[in-house]
Scaffold this motif. Structure first.
Motif, short mmCIF file in Angstrom:
data_model
loop_
_atom_site.label_atom_id
_atom_site.label_comp_id
_atom_site.label_asym_id
_atom_site.label_seq_id
_atom_site.Cartn_x
_atom_site.Cartn_y
_atom_site.Cartn_z
N GLN A 191 0.83 -1.20 0.00
CA GLN A 191 0.00 0.00 0.00
C GLN A 191 0.87 1.25 0.00
O GLN A 191 0.57 2.23 -0.69
N SER A 192 1.96 1.21 0.74
CA SER A 192 2.81 2.41 0.85
C SER A 192 3.54 2.72 -0.44
O SER A 192 4.15 3.78 -0.57
N GLN A 193 3.50 1.82 -1.42
CA GLN A 193 4.17 2.06 -2.69
C GLN A 193 3.27 2.79 -3.69
O GLN A 193 3.76 3.23 -4.73
N GLY A 194 1.98 2.90 -3.38
CA GLY A 194 1.06 3.55 -4.31
C GLY A 194 1.06 5.07 -4.26
O GLY A 194 1.33 5.73 -5.28
N PRO A 195 0.78 5.68 -3.11
CA PRO A 195 0.69 7.15 -3.04
C PRO A 195 1.90 7.93 -3.51
O PRO A 195 1.75 9.00 -4.10
N PRO A 196 3.15 7.45 -3.32
CA PRO A 196 4.28 8.26 -3.79
C PRO A 196 4.29 8.51 -5.29
O PRO A 196 4.87 9.50 -5.74
N VAL A 197 3.66 7.62 -6.07
CA VAL A 197 3.65 7.81 -7.52
C VAL A 197 2.25 8.07 -8.06
O VAL A 197 2.06 8.20 -9.27
N ASP A 198 1.27 8.17 -7.18
CA ASP A 198 -0.09 8.52 -7.61
C ASP A 198 -0.11 9.99 -8.01
O ASP A 198 0.25 10.86 -7.21
N PRO A 199 -0.52 10.33 -9.24
CA PRO A 199 -0.48 11.74 -9.66
C PRO A 199 -1.36 12.66 -8.83
O PRO A 199 -1.11 13.86 -8.77
#
Length: 578
Positions: A191-199
């Motif tokens: 889950q923590s890998q999604g928001p850093p690259v979510d536009p």
């Protein structure tokens, strides 16, 4: 009175449509994206973001002090173990990452910008919780489509799996379970890998940008201590800083998810570092700093706290008539009816650390919330990115969208799951009930008249108080009307004796909706839910960092109703924008 309000809103929409398609002005060195009708963005959005960043900075400084005070571990054993302080090292590393604002392209958003400890690691801005629902990202004011989900106890969710006997999905993370844990075997880490690259969130254009920024972080030595010297032995391209300062979605990237040019060996090393980013954050979220089991309820299970009469009555209803325990498992038993002998169910706790979830998903029949900022992001921003071309036609099918690898979700890594998509349309993760009522000590409740801290509940933030949440479960089907939000019939009050139609009418959970609870019984369940807030037996870490204001006035039953906007009028606004 309702007619007057409608006329005023129509006039406002017309005025906005003529005067604004996209409003752009410069704030903090960036061009602001504002396609929203008046009232979606809270008027205090800029000072509130600044307030949260000050709080984030203070906790990051605290984490740096904790790191420097930590005795170095002894590397020993086979396989090598960081003896004595290995656990503390990785947990503090995760904390440093969580509160690091420099990870985002504009260096203005940390993971914690949307998840602060005093809100149970959910949304920290009361006005955002009341108005725009989703939190603004590093590019102001792009925003996502859902509430900031609490990540207390999220580390306990197992990898997503389909139980063929039950015909149900269990596990995963995010509201739609798209962080399956298929690779790292930890949905919380993935889950923590999604928001850093979510536009619409941090918005890095490449996961390698996170690795690059970690290589520049002051806590790099701690990362290398935990994950190995040479972790950042990567040859970065000359334009790495320029690429990583440009947000994801920018037209210059032409949709390329890996614009940072790396050799295959360096890309593999960067990917490994990004996995270690995730595992470190998972360690922090699993730690006693975030998920400590220190509530009144935990003390009750230990026998060191006696529930008040109201709390005890609420617990009995939670396990019985309210049917809450069928999804939010307390480690004991659900008793919706008396036993054959008529005796009270006296079963003891089989699990003294219950997480108050079944780890499943359900469609509770929530109405579509026209306040959600995502519906209005239909035009390109200054980078050429359009968050939601479909506008108000977008329907959030939750788990069903993910299984189809649909818009706004993520690729499904298991093709055998796709066949079940239509059976789970509308389903969202059953969150833990723990810390649902956690607030800053200065604003000791979620409930009006307060003083209270305005939170938002469920995936689309439609519900604004625990009283409303319980009342919805209790009366959803009793007071259901074939109208959209903001258009309840004259003589009714939305969220009191009128519930608008569901956004997704398929697959609705029918175990709730007409429970027959009295108003007093609803209040008792609320009182019990408040016993699930951590910090009773020992202080909850960083809970006192809130420096904002409390809200006061009104009633919990109609909390937030003054901000309801009729969905049909906002459709008109969107049509006029075109």
């Amino acid at each position: 009175m309702r007619q007057t309000r409608l006329i005023a809103l129509v006039a406002a929409c017309m005025t906005i449509a003529v005067a604004m398609s996209i409003s752009r002005h410069i704030v903090h060195g960036q061009t602001v994206y504002n396609p929203y009708p008046t009232g979606i963005l809270p008027s205090n959005i800029d000072p509130e973001i600044a307030r949260v960043l000050r709080e984030v900075n203070s906790i990051e400084a605290e984490a740096i002090r904790q790191w420097h005070a930590l005795p170095p571990p002894v590397v020993t054993g086979n396989p090598p173990t960081l003896q004595n302080t290995g656990v503390a090292s990785i947990e503090i590393l995760g904390k440093l990452m969580n509160f690091d604002r420099t990870i985002s392209p504009n260096e203005n958003e940390a993971c914690s910008s949307c998840h602060m400890p005093y809100a149970g690691y959910s949304g920290p801005i009361p006005s955002v919780n009341l108005t725009m629902i989703a939190y603004p990202g590093s590019v102001h004011f792009r925003a996502g489509k859902r509430t900031a989900q609490r990540y207390t106890y999220s580390a306990y969710f197992p990898p997503l799996q389909y139980d063929a006997v039950q015909g149900l999905f269990f596990g995963g993370n995010f509201w739609d379970s798209r962080a399956t844990g298929y690779l790292l075997r930890s949905p919380d880490a993935e889950q923590s890998q999604g928001p850093p690259v979510d536009p619409n969130e941090m918005g890095n254009p490449d996961t390698a940008c996170v690795t690059y920024k970690l290589s520049l972080a002051p806590y790099r030595p701690l990362f290398e201590l935990v994950w190995g010297a040479g972790s950042f032995d990567i040859t970065w391209p000359a334009n790495i800083a320029q690429i990583c300062a440009t947000p994801n979605g920018a037209s210059v990237f032409n949709g390329n998810p890996t614009p940072v040019a790396l050799s295959s060996a360096d890309r593999t090393r960067s990917n490994n570092d990004y996995d270690h980013w995730a595992q470190s954050l998972n360690a922090f979220e699993h730690s006693e700093s975030v998920s400590p089991f220190t509530s009144k309820f935990d003390a009750y299970l230990k026998g060191t706290y006696k529930l008040t009469a109201k709390e005890a009555a609420g617990y009995a209803l939670f396990r019985g008539k309210g049917n809450c325990n069928s999804c939010h498992l307390d480690g004991r038993s659900t008793a919706p009816a008396p036993t054959n002998t008529g005796a009270e169910d006296t079963g003891v706790a089989a699990n003294v650390t219950p997480v108050f979830t079944c780890f499943g998903s359900a469609n509770e029949g929530l109405p579509k919330n026209p306040r959600d900022s995502f519906y209005y992001e239909t035009t390109p921003d200054s980078f050429g990115f359009t968050p939601n071309p479909g506008g108000f036609t977008y329907t959030d099918f939750g788990l069903g969208t993910f299984l189809r690898s649909g818009f706004g979700s993520a690729p499904n890594p298991n093709s055998s799951w796709r066949q079940f998509a239509s059976t789970v349309d509308g389903q969202m993760q059953v969150m833990t009930a723990r810390n649902v009522g956690l607030t800053p000590p200065s604003c000791p409740t979620t409930e009006a008249p307060g003083p209270y801290f305005q939170k938002e509940f469920f995936h689309n933030g439609y519900i604004k108080s625990l009283k409303q949440l319980v009342h919805f479960y209790n009366t959803r089907d009793l007071y259901r009307n074939a109208v959209s939000s903001g258009n309840c019939p004259a003589g009714t009050t939305e969220k009191v004796n009128c519930w608008p139609e569901p956004e997704v009418p398929q697959n609705i959970d029918m175990t709730t909706g007409n429970l027959g609870l009295t108003g007093a019984e609803e209040d008792q369940i609320v009182a019990f839910l408040q016993t699930l807030s951590d910090g009773f037996t020992t202080p909850y870490p960083d809970v006192n960092t809130y420096t904002g204001a409390c809200m006061t006035g009104g009633t919990a039953a109609t909390q937030g109703n003054s901000t309801i906007i009729p969905a049909d009028l906002l459709r008109q606004f969107q049509q006029m924008q075109r």
